[in-house]
Design a protein around this motif. Structure first.
Motif, PDB file in Angstrom:
ATOM      1  N   GLY A  89       0.833  -1.193   0.000  1.00 28.91           N
ATOM      2  CA  GLY A  89       0.000   0.000   0.000  1.00 28.91           C
ATOM      3  C   GLY A  89       0.868   1.242   0.000  1.00 28.91           C
ATOM      4  N   ARG A  90       0.581   2.129   0.884  1.00 22.81           N
ATOM      5  CA  ARG A  90       1.315   3.384   0.952  1.00 22.81           C
ATOM      6  C   ARG A  90       2.761   3.143   1.358  1.00 22.81           C
ATOM      7  NH1 ARG A  90      -0.543   8.734   4.414  1.00 22.81           N
ATOM      8  NH2 ARG A  90       1.079  10.124   3.624  1.00 22.81           N
ATOM      9  N   THR A  91       3.630   4.060   1.053  1.00 15.85           N
ATOM     10  CA  THR A  91       5.056   3.926   1.300  1.00 15.85           C
ATOM     11  C   THR A  91       5.347   3.528   2.738  1.00 15.85           C
ATOM     12  OG1 THR A  91       5.454   5.634  -0.342  1.00 15.85           O
ATOM     13  CG2 THR A  91       7.274   5.058   1.116  1.00 15.85           C
ATOM     14  N   PHE A  92       6.001   2.394   2.880  1.00 14.04           N
ATOM     15  CA  PHE A  92       6.297   1.828   4.184  1.00 14.04           C
ATOM     16  C   PHE A  92       7.098   2.788   5.043  1.00 14.04           C
ATOM     17  CE2 PHE A  92       6.640  -1.281   7.275  1.00 14.04           C
ATOM     18  CZ  PHE A  92       7.930  -1.716   7.522  1.00 14.04           C
ATOM     19  N   SER A  93       8.022   3.500   4.435  1.00 13.04           N
ATOM     20  CA  SER A  93       8.883   4.398   5.195  1.00 13.04           C
ATOM     21  C   SER A  93       8.140   5.611   5.758  1.00 13.04           C
ATOM     22  CB  SER A  93      10.049   4.869   4.323  1.00 13.04           C
ATOM     23  OG  SER A  93       9.565   5.522   3.174  1.00 13.04           O
ATOM     24  N   SER A  94       6.878   5.771   5.418  1.00 14.84           N
ATOM     25  CA  SER A  94       6.074   6.867   5.963  1.00 14.84           C
ATOM     26  C   SER A  94       5.593   6.580   7.376  1.00 14.84           C
ATOM     27  CB  SER A  94       4.843   7.117   5.079  1.00 14.84           C
ATOM     28  OG  SER A  94       5.214   7.484   3.778  1.00 14.84           O
ATOM     29  N   TYR A  95       5.839   5.369   7.847  1.00 14.99           N
ATOM     30  CA  TYR A  95       5.280   4.943   9.121  1.00 14.99           C
ATOM     31  C   TYR A  95       6.338   4.479  10.106  1.00 14.99           C
ATOM     32  CZ  TYR A  95       0.929   4.904   6.508  1.00 14.99           C
ATOM     33  OH  TYR A  95      -0.150   5.267   5.743  1.00 14.99           O
ATOM     34  N   VAL A  96       6.082   4.766  11.353  1.00 11.65           N
ATOM     35  CA  VAL A  96       6.744   4.070  12.449  1.00 11.65           C
ATOM     36  C   VAL A  96       6.209   2.647  12.434  1.00 11.65           C
ATOM     37  CG1 VAL A  96       6.896   3.890  14.957  1.00 11.65           C
ATOM     38  CG2 VAL A  96       7.001   6.142  13.840  1.00 11.65           C
ATOM     39  N   MET A  97       7.071   1.696  12.671  1.00  9.63           N
ATOM     40  CA  MET A  97       6.642   0.304  12.687  1.00  9.63           C
ATOM     41  C   MET A  97       6.869  -0.278  14.079  1.00  9.63           C
ATOM     42  SD  MET A  97       8.001  -3.084  10.890  1.00  9.63           S
ATOM     43  CE  MET A  97       8.369  -3.702  12.506  1.00  9.63           C
ATOM     44  N   GLY A  98       5.980  -1.154  14.479  1.00  8.97           N
ATOM     45  CA  GLY A  98       6.150  -1.736  15.800  1.00  8.97           C
ATOM     46  C   GLY A  98       5.560  -3.128  15.901  1.00  8.97           C
ATOM     47  N   TRP A  99       5.703  -3.684  17.091  1.00 11.99           N
ATOM     48  CA  TRP A  99       5.142  -5.000  17.401  1.00 11.99           C
ATOM     49  C   TRP A  99       4.439  -4.938  18.746  1.00 11.99           C
ATOM     50  CZ3 TRP A  99       5.362  -9.109  14.028  1.00 11.99           C
ATOM     51  CH2 TRP A  99       6.252  -8.994  12.960  1.00 11.99           C
ATOM     52  N   PHE A 100       3.278  -5.551  18.797  1.00  9.54           N
ATOM     53  CA  PHE A 100       2.540  -5.785  20.026  1.00  9.54           C
ATOM     54  C   PHE A 100       2.356  -7.285  20.182  1.00  9.54           C
ATOM     55  CE2 PHE A 100       0.622  -1.832  21.809  1.00  9.54           C
ATOM     56  CZ  PHE A 100       1.154  -0.931  20.909  1.00  9.54           C
ATOM     57  N   ARG A 101       1.966  -7.710  21.355  1.00 12.84           N
ATOM     58  CA  ARG A 101       1.631  -9.108  21.577  1.00 12.84           C
ATOM     59  C   ARG A 101       0.478  -9.217  22.552  1.00 12.84           C
ATOM     60  NH1 ARG A 101       7.046 -11.171  24.853  1.00 12.84           N
ATOM     61  NH2 ARG A 101       6.688  -9.974  26.784  1.00 12.84           N
ATOM     62  N   GLN A 102      -0.234 -10.326  22.449  1.00  5.98           N
ATOM     63  CA  GLN A 102      -1.343 -10.586  23.368  1.00  5.98           C
ATOM     64  C   GLN A 102      -1.344 -12.048  23.750  1.00  5.98           C
ATOM     65  OE1 GLN A 102      -5.259  -9.365  22.026  1.00  5.98           O
ATOM     66  NE2 GLN A 102      -5.955  -9.178  24.156  1.00  5.98           N
ATOM     67  N   ALA A 103      -1.175 -12.305  25.022  1.00  8.40           N
ATOM     68  CA  ALA A 103      -1.227 -13.652  25.561  1.00  8.40           C
ATOM     69  C   ALA A 103      -2.658 -13.969  25.976  1.00  8.40           C
ATOM     70  CB  ALA A 103      -0.283 -13.774  26.749  1.00  8.40           C
ATOM     71  N   PRO A 104      -3.014 -15.243  26.037  1.00  7.84           N
ATOM     72  CA  PRO A 104      -4.377 -15.624  26.433  1.00  7.84           C
ATOM     73  C   PRO A 104      -4.763 -15.037  27.781  1.00  7.84           C
ATOM     74  CG  PRO A 104      -3.210 -17.515  25.577  1.00  7.84           C
ATOM     75  CD  PRO A 104      -2.202 -16.419  25.696  1.00  7.84           C
TER      76      PRO A 104
END
Length: 123
Positions: free
Chosen positions: A26-41
């Protein structure tokens, strides 16, 4: 708008490693901060790590510092999360996220989310 697709999750023994990938389109990847989240049960979604637009800065939640490394390759429109010395408490669904604000750790600050990839760490 950007679409995110995670891959690389799986089952690993404690002490092992996994590398998650996040393919963006989609839109230029470098336009965004990128991150990771997680969710445990049974737990709330938790911030894991983020990387700045060009990859020059990163930050992590305390529980993964020294074990996880976030990176990105804007030429490939791909982000990564290298996870080493994995622990059973790292077991969760991991989500790739993208947003426009730096140094934020709440899920509401991130505009785009992938579908998630399961990481299971056995003891």
């Amino acid at each position: 708008q950007v679409q995110l697709v995670e891959s690389g999750g799986g089952l690993v023994q404690a002490g092992g490693s996994l590398r998650l990938s996040c393919a963006a389109s989609g839109r230029t990847f470098s336009s965004y901060v990128m991150g990771w989240f997680r969710q445990a049960p049974g737990k709330e979604r938790e911030f894991v790590a983020a990387i700045s637009w060009r990859g020059g800065s990163t930050y992590y939640t305390d529980s993964v510092k020294g074990r996880f490394t976030i990176s990105r390759d804007n030429d490939k429109n791909t982000g990564y999360l290298q996870m080493n010395s994995l622990k059973p408490e790292d077991t969760a669904v991991y989500y790739c996220v993208a947003g426009t604000v730096w140094l934020v750790t709440t899920s509401l600050e991130y505009d785009y989310w992938g579908q998630g990839t399961q990481v299971t760490v056995s003891s």
